[in-house]
Design an enzyme around this catalytic site. Structure first.
Site, mmCIF file in Angstrom:
data_model
loop_
_atom_site.group_PDB
_atom_site.id
_atom_site.type_symbol
_atom_site.label_atom_id
_atom_site.label_comp_id
_atom_site.label_asym_id
_atom_site.label_seq_id
_atom_site.Cartn_x
_atom_site.Cartn_y
_atom_site.Cartn_z
ATOM 1 N N ASP A 1 0.845 -1.189 0.000
ATOM 2 C CA ASP A 1 0.000 0.000 0.000
ATOM 3 C C ASP A 1 0.881 1.239 0.000
ATOM 4 O O ASP A 1 2.039 1.199 0.450
ATOM 5 C CB ASP A 1 -0.915 0.019 1.228
ATOM 6 C CG ASP A 1 -2.163 0.874 1.006
ATOM 7 O OD1 ASP A 1 -3.227 0.306 0.720
ATOM 8 O OD2 ASP A 1 -2.066 2.112 1.115
ATOM 9 N N ASP B 1 4.609 3.423 -4.040
ATOM 10 C CA ASP B 1 3.732 3.701 -5.177
ATOM 11 C C ASP B 1 3.893 2.600 -6.216
ATOM 12 O O ASP B 1 4.937 2.479 -6.857
ATOM 13 C CB ASP B 1 4.095 5.065 -5.764
ATOM 14 C CG ASP B 1 3.164 5.499 -6.880
ATOM 15 O OD1 ASP B 1 2.426 4.658 -7.418
ATOM 16 O OD2 ASP B 1 3.184 6.701 -7.217
ATOM 17 N N TYR C 1 -11.184 6.757 -15.542
ATOM 18 C CA TYR C 1 -11.403 5.554 -14.734
ATOM 19 C C TYR C 1 -12.106 4.476 -15.552
ATOM 20 O O TYR C 1 -11.761 3.285 -15.470
ATOM 21 C CB TYR C 1 -12.235 5.927 -13.511
ATOM 22 C CG TYR C 1 -12.384 4.831 -12.476
ATOM 23 C CD1 TYR C 1 -11.408 4.629 -11.509
ATOM 24 C CD2 TYR C 1 -13.512 4.014 -12.455
ATOM 25 C CE1 TYR C 1 -11.542 3.640 -10.549
ATOM 26 C CE2 TYR C 1 -13.658 3.024 -11.497
ATOM 27 C CZ TYR C 1 -12.680 2.841 -10.542
ATOM 28 O OH TYR C 1 -12.836 1.854 -9.598
ATOM 29 N N LYS D 1 -10.517 0.750 -16.259
ATOM 30 C CA LYS D 1 -11.141 -0.488 -15.804
ATOM 31 C C LYS D 1 -11.557 -1.373 -16.976
ATOM 32 O O LYS D 1 -11.545 -2.612 -16.856
ATOM 33 C CB LYS D 1 -12.325 -0.179 -14.902
ATOM 34 C CG LYS D 1 -11.911 0.423 -13.558
ATOM 35 C CD LYS D 1 -10.970 -0.489 -12.779
ATOM 36 C CE LYS D 1 -10.664 0.046 -11.388
ATOM 37 N NZ LYS D 1 -9.788 -0.866 -10.611
ATOM 38 N N THR E 1 -15.970 2.419 0.775
ATOM 39 C CA THR E 1 -14.517 2.599 0.891
ATOM 40 C C THR E 1 -14.220 4.097 0.893
ATOM 41 O O THR E 1 -15.113 4.925 0.748
ATOM 42 C CB THR E 1 -13.752 1.935 -0.276
ATOM 43 O OG1 THR E 1 -13.989 2.687 -1.482
ATOM 44 C CG2 THR E 1 -14.185 0.493 -0.488
#
Length: 243
Positions: free
Chosen positions: A31, A54, A147, A151, A182
């Protein structure tokens, strides 16, 4: 089984890492957030190792894979979960910096990590990869342009891996979550034009999932119960994709 879980410092990644640890699997927690990663390791019921950095940087990717291989003696499972949300901007308002950041973190990073882990997975007979795609990878109305493109790319990467490496024992699948509780939207400045277009479609999303519910689907795809499941994109979205 030795597992790498990215984005494991919170949300879906944390729930998945804890689920694997509860089954006795050694887990590498990757992470960007050191505090979140440490908290996941503290909560885990089993052996863990943490790598902070990263994942869009090749040096960090190499460190993740090398650490997992050295600490656990191999890698059997890779969960590409780490990702960031865009500003919901339509194509005409996406700047180069946002586009490049979203694509690099959400698509290029899973590609690089998969490429680095492949020799270890194949050396052990194949293993499993589960990618975290999104409802945005199945339609054009669930997120902004960057995004959505990223995806869709994750889904293409998943299917390519499934075909290319199935005869070498590697299974690659993906989950496509809808809304999940989240922090991925935290701190974002949202594009009003994009939101005006997209919000009416979001009304079809229905119930919002808890991270543990997405983790349960990931665990299934990574398990022996899914031994003949390869190249599947599994929506975990309360039926959103069926509308």
């Amino acid at each position: 089984m030795a597992v790498i879980v990215t984005g494991a410092g919170s949300g879906i990644g944390r729930a998945t890492a804890l689920a694997f640890a509860a089954q006795g699997a050694p887990v590498l927690i990757a992470d960007l957030n050191a505090e979140g990663a440490a908290q996941t390791a503290k909560l885990a019921d089993g052996p863990t190792v943490t790598v902070v950095g990263d994942l869009s940087e090749q040096a960090v990717v190499d460190r993740v894979v090398a650490t997992a291989a050295e600490e656990f003696g191999g890698i059997t499972t890779l969960i590409n979960n780490a990702g960031v949300m865009d500003s919901m901007s339509p194509v005409g308002q996406v700047g180069d910096a946002e586009w490049e950041r979203i694509i690099r973190i959400n698509l290029t990073a899973p590609f690089m990590l998969t490429r680095a882990a492949l020799p270890h997975l194949l050396a052990g007979g194949g293993g499993t990869i589960v990618n975290v795609a999104s409802e945005a990878g199945l339609r054009g109305s669930a997120a902004g342009a960057a995004y959505t493109a990223a995806k869709h790319g994750v889904i293409g990467l998943t299917r390519s891996l499934a075909v290319t490496y199935r005869e070498r024992g590697l299974r690659t699948n993906a989950v496509a979550p809808g809304g999940v509780v989240t922090s991925i939207m935290s701190g974002l400045s949202l594009n009003q034009e994009g939101m005006d277009v997209l919000l009416p479609f979001h009304g079809a999303a229905g119930r919002i999932a808890e991270p543990e519910q997405i983790a349960a689907a990931i665990m299934f795809l990574a398990s022996d119960a899914a031994a003949h499941v390869n190249g599947v994109i599994l929506p975990v979205d309360w039926g959103w994709s069926a509308i």
